[in-house]
Design a protein around this motif. Structure first.
Motif, mmCIF file in Angstrom:
data_model
loop_
_atom_site.group_PDB
_atom_site.id
_atom_site.type_symbol
_atom_site.label_atom_id
_atom_site.label_comp_id
_atom_site.label_asym_id
_atom_site.label_seq_id
_atom_site.Cartn_x
_atom_site.Cartn_y
_atom_site.Cartn_z
ATOM 1 N N ASP A 145 0.825 -1.211 0.000
ATOM 2 C CA ASP A 145 0.000 0.000 0.000
ATOM 3 C C ASP A 145 0.860 1.262 0.000
ATOM 4 O O ASP A 145 0.467 2.294 -0.545
ATOM 5 C CB ASP A 145 -0.912 0.014 1.227
ATOM 6 C CG ASP A 145 -1.921 -1.118 1.235
ATOM 7 O OD1 ASP A 145 -2.305 -1.577 0.143
ATOM 8 O OD2 ASP A 145 -2.322 -1.540 2.335
ATOM 9 N N ILE A 146 2.013 1.186 0.643
ATOM 10 C CA ILE A 146 2.911 2.343 0.684
ATOM 11 C C ILE A 146 3.401 2.666 -0.734
ATOM 12 O O ILE A 146 3.412 3.823 -1.153
ATOM 13 C CB ILE A 146 4.092 2.082 1.630
ATOM 14 C CG1 ILE A 146 3.594 1.772 3.042
ATOM 15 C CG2 ILE A 146 5.035 3.287 1.657
ATOM 16 C CD1 ILE A 146 4.671 1.301 3.995
ATOM 17 N N ILE A 147 3.779 1.638 -1.468
ATOM 18 C CA ILE A 147 4.222 1.844 -2.854
ATOM 19 C C ILE A 147 3.081 2.408 -3.691
ATOM 20 O O ILE A 147 3.267 3.344 -4.485
ATOM 21 C CB ILE A 147 4.727 0.526 -3.459
ATOM 22 C CG1 ILE A 147 5.875 -0.058 -2.619
ATOM 23 C CG2 ILE A 147 5.180 0.742 -4.903
ATOM 24 C CD1 ILE A 147 6.342 -1.427 -3.078
ATOM 25 N N ASP A 148 1.886 1.855 -3.505
ATOM 26 C CA ASP A 148 0.739 2.285 -4.306
ATOM 27 C C ASP A 148 0.381 3.746 -4.080
ATOM 28 O O ASP A 148 -0.200 4.389 -4.957
ATOM 29 C CB ASP A 148 -0.484 1.415 -3.984
ATOM 30 C CG ASP A 148 -0.315 -0.025 -4.435
ATOM 31 O OD1 ASP A 148 0.564 -0.283 -5.289
ATOM 32 O OD2 ASP A 148 -1.056 -0.901 -3.931
ATOM 33 N N HIS A 149 0.705 4.277 -2.900
ATOM 34 C CA HIS A 149 0.343 5.662 -2.586
ATOM 35 C C HIS A 149 1.537 6.611 -2.679
ATOM 36 O O HIS A 149 1.422 7.788 -2.301
ATOM 37 C CB HIS A 149 -0.265 5.740 -1.181
ATOM 38 C CG HIS A 149 -1.647 5.156 -1.113
ATOM 39 N ND1 HIS A 149 -1.870 3.801 -1.055
ATOM 40 C CD2 HIS A 149 -2.871 5.752 -1.104
ATOM 41 C CE1 HIS A 149 -3.177 3.578 -1.001
ATOM 42 N NE2 HIS A 149 -3.798 4.735 -1.041
ATOM 43 N N TYR A 150 2.650 6.121 -3.202
ATOM 44 C CA TYR A 150 3.855 6.962 -3.259
ATOM 45 C C TYR A 150 3.648 8.187 -4.148
ATOM 46 O O TYR A 150 3.969 9.315 -3.754
ATOM 47 C CB TYR A 150 5.054 6.149 -3.750
ATOM 48 C CG TYR A 150 6.313 6.977 -3.822
ATOM 49 C CD1 TYR A 150 7.091 7.187 -2.692
ATOM 50 C CD2 TYR A 150 6.710 7.585 -5.010
ATOM 51 C CE1 TYR A 150 8.231 7.969 -2.727
ATOM 52 C CE2 TYR A 150 7.853 8.374 -5.066
ATOM 53 C CZ TYR A 150 8.606 8.554 -3.923
ATOM 54 O OH TYR A 150 9.731 9.342 -3.971
ATOM 55 N N ASN A 151 3.125 7.988 -5.352
ATOM 56 C CA ASN A 151 2.955 9.135 -6.232
ATOM 57 C C ASN A 151 1.900 10.101 -5.718
ATOM 58 O O ASN A 151 1.979 11.313 -5.968
ATOM 59 C CB ASN A 151 2.597 8.664 -7.648
ATOM 60 C CG ASN A 151 3.828 8.309 -8.459
ATOM 61 O OD1 ASN A 151 4.918 8.773 -8.147
ATOM 62 N ND2 ASN A 151 3.669 7.486 -9.488
ATOM 63 N N SER A 152 0.927 9.600 -4.967
ATOM 64 C CA SER A 152 -0.043 10.497 -4.334
ATOM 65 C C SER A 152 0.659 11.375 -3.299
ATOM 66 O O SER A 152 0.306 12.552 -3.122
ATOM 67 C CB SER A 152 -1.165 9.698 -3.679
ATOM 68 O OG SER A 152 -1.902 8.984 -4.647
ATOM 69 N N ALA A 153 1.634 10.795 -2.615
ATOM 70 C CA ALA A 153 2.403 11.580 -1.653
ATOM 71 C C ALA A 153 3.179 12.698 -2.354
ATOM 72 O O ALA A 153 3.218 13.849 -1.879
ATOM 73 C CB ALA A 153 3.358 10.673 -0.872
ATOM 74 N N ILE A 154 3.775 12.381 -3.481
ATOM 75 C CA ILE A 154 4.486 13.395 -4.263
ATOM 76 C C ILE A 154 3.515 14.494 -4.692
ATOM 77 O O ILE A 154 3.809 15.701 -4.609
ATOM 78 C CB ILE A 154 5.150 12.762 -5.500
ATOM 79 C CG1 ILE A 154 6.257 11.776 -5.080
ATOM 80 C CG2 ILE A 154 5.704 13.831 -6.418
ATOM 81 C CD1 ILE A 154 7.495 12.414 -4.532
ATOM 82 N N LYS A 155 2.345 14.093 -5.181
ATOM 83 C CA LYS A 155 1.346 15.049 -5.666
ATOM 84 C C LYS A 155 0.914 16.006 -4.551
ATOM 85 O O LYS A 155 0.827 17.217 -4.761
ATOM 86 C CB LYS A 155 0.135 14.289 -6.212
ATOM 87 C CG LYS A 155 -0.952 15.179 -6.764
ATOM 88 C CD LYS A 155 -2.113 14.350 -7.312
ATOM 89 C CE LYS A 155 -3.223 15.241 -7.855
ATOM 90 N NZ LYS A 155 -4.354 14.421 -8.378
ATOM 91 N N ILE A 156 0.645 15.455 -3.369
ATOM 92 C CA ILE A 156 0.214 16.293 -2.245
ATOM 93 C C ILE A 156 1.335 17.232 -1.801
ATOM 94 O O ILE A 156 1.102 18.409 -1.498
ATOM 95 C CB ILE A 156 -0.252 15.407 -1.074
ATOM 96 C CG1 ILE A 156 -1.630 14.849 -1.387
ATOM 97 C CG2 ILE A 156 -0.250 16.167 0.247
ATOM 98 C CD1 ILE A 156 -2.228 14.010 -0.297
#
Length: 488
Positions: A474-485
């Motif tokens: 799940d951490i990998i799956d949300h990595y680009n969302s973290a960058i976006k935020i």
């Protein structure tokens, strides 16, 4: 944001006063910030009981009580100690509170009856405390802790030293409103039950006070990490973003290699090669190299990052291969998990660590490397010593992950949550940090940025999914969302 210990906070307080504000007015400013925030977070508050000592923290409490009184809110003040011996600022705000119609009671050894819907504000002792709480003050704190009421602490939970671990009785706050900067004690695992959640209130202390550059540490948040995120150039290609060689996984732990390699390519490494024995199955984006060709490959100069450890095992063959790799690759390396265990098994391997390398132990791995300690404060001191001795950056993985550098600096990570305490989470972190090293950040900056983004991705996953925990993928799956935020 800087993290200052108690002596520096007092220096900032004095310097701010010297620049043209009275101590009483500064206290007024702090109390106003605190009372406003309490009302914002507790809009349905019915009654308030303020517990005051006779020092300046008690003065803060009296000032807060007066603000509530001015809003026609039922407020009571309970004073511990002889009010005649209070500090000048305490006495000033006591007079103002009583002149406004406020009534103070003196603590007589037992708490007065506290209505069920009362919020307790703890202003007994502040950052100046330097000894264990004893006697009637300890009794008062114990009674408050047993009351079952919501307790909000002003600046520090009473009895908790700003710089360390308490030896006596301490308030168990539900929330702590800390002035200007977080305190070192907030980041020590032993103190979690005292501070509760915490937040920082800006009261206008001057940040340019003499000696301000010698902070205890640095709080890593989005504003700290954002400058590391550079937009990619239009005509760039994969060769511009580095080539990472990973030595990870084994017959019994193939998943560690999969998670680490996928996280590395997801976090932006141009190319990722996994050194395996020909049996690992990974995503199509990952290249493979048989381990019997690893040492010549590292010597060839085609890889700018070498990371090792996740799922590697502690076999004699793993030890031999790691030793050969460290002898062959003289750029900073990234070591995690079993690579660290192999260093603990054979301390002579530490002599082969290139300066600037990054080590990412959890507390158990750190103890195997450095030896047992009496607690987290001693562990932090030892972590700083090892970073300096070995000239490496150490990422001690836990709540408020602590990063120490070869030049003695401390960085405390501000992202992440308990739901990330799951198998493979550390393997993902290794891949992310390796990716940032490959993309040109210094090893220390890569460790800081990678750790924060890893935690932020975990926070987003927890927020989206709810529940008690997430899994490493799940951490990998949300990595680009973290960058976006972070870039929003």
């Amino acid at each position: 944001m800087k993290i200052y210990d108690a002596p520096f906070i007092r220096a900032a307080d004095r310097y701010t006063i010297e620049q043209g504000i009275s101590s009483a007015d500064l206290m007024e400013r702090a109390a106003r910030a605190c009372s406003d925030q309490i009302l914002k977070e507790h809009p349905d508050i019915q009654q308030v009981l303020v517990i005051c000592g006779t020092g300046n923290n008690g003065g803060d409490g009296l000032c807060i009580a007066r603000h509530f009184l001015e809003l026609s809110m039922p407020v009571k003040v309970l004073i511990h100690g002889h009010r005649e011996s209070g500090t000048e600022d305490f006495s000033h705000h006591l007079r103002r509170f009583e002149s406004a119609g406020g009534i103070c009671e003196s603590y007589s050894g037992r708490l007065p009856d506290i209505p069920q819907d009362t919020i307790v504000i703890d202003a007994l002792f502040g950052t100046g405390i330097n000894r264990p709480v004893e006697g009637t003050a300890a009794t008062l704190i114990e009674q408050l802790n047993e009351s079952g009421k919501t307790i909000l602490s002003v600046d520090m939970p009473s009895g908790l030293p700003a710089n360390g671990i308490p030896e006596g009785t301490v308030i168990h706050a539900h929330h702590t409103y800390s002035f200007q900067w977080p305190k070192p004690a907030f980041f020590l695992p032993e103190n979690a039950g005292y501070t509760g959640s915490w937040s920082i209130l800006d009261i206008g202390l001057r940040a340019d006070f003499p000696g301000h550059e010698h902070a205890w540490g640095e709080w890593v948040d989005s504003s700290f990490v954002l400058p590391f995120l550079k937009p990619r150039k239009t005509f760039s290609h994969k060769g511009n973003y580095g080539h990472v060689m990973l030595l990870a996984g084994s017959k019994d732990m193939p998943g560690a290699a999969n998670l680490c390699s996928f996280a590395c390519i997801r976090a932006g490494a141009g190319r990722v090669t996994l050194a395996d024995d020909g049996r690992e199955e990974t995503r199509d984006e990952i290249m493979h190299l048989h381990r019997n060709k690893l040492v010549p490959a590292l010597e060839s100069g085609q890889y700018n990052v070498f990371a090792a450890g996740p799922g590697l095992g502690r076999t004699p063959s793993a030890h031999t291969l790691l030793k050969q790799c460290l002898e062959s690759f003289r750029h900073p390396v990234l070591l995690d998990a079993d690579a660290l265990n192999l260093l603990a098994d054979d301390p002579s391997l530490t002599m082969l660590l290139p300066a600037g390398s990054v080590l990412t132990p959890h507390p158990g791995e750190f103890r195997r490397l450095a030896g047992d300690t009496s607690g987290s404060l001693e562990m932090l001191t030892l972590q700083q010593q090892l970073s300096a001795r070995w000239q490496v950056t150490i990422v001690l993985k836990r709540a408020y992950t602590c990063i120490t550098t070869p030049d003695g600096k401390i960085y405390i990570n501000g992202s992440g949550n308990p739901g990330m305490a799951t198998a493979g989470s550390g393997d993902v972190l290794t891949g992310i940090i390796a990716a940032w090293m490959a993309q040109g950040l210094s090893p220390t900056d890569a460790a800081i940025a990678g750790t924060y983004l890893h935690g932020l991705a975990g926070d987003l996953a927890m927020k989206e999914q709810g529940g008690l925990n997430i899994i490493a993928g799940d951490i990998i799956d949300h990595y680009n969302s973290a960058i976006k935020i972070l870039r929003a």
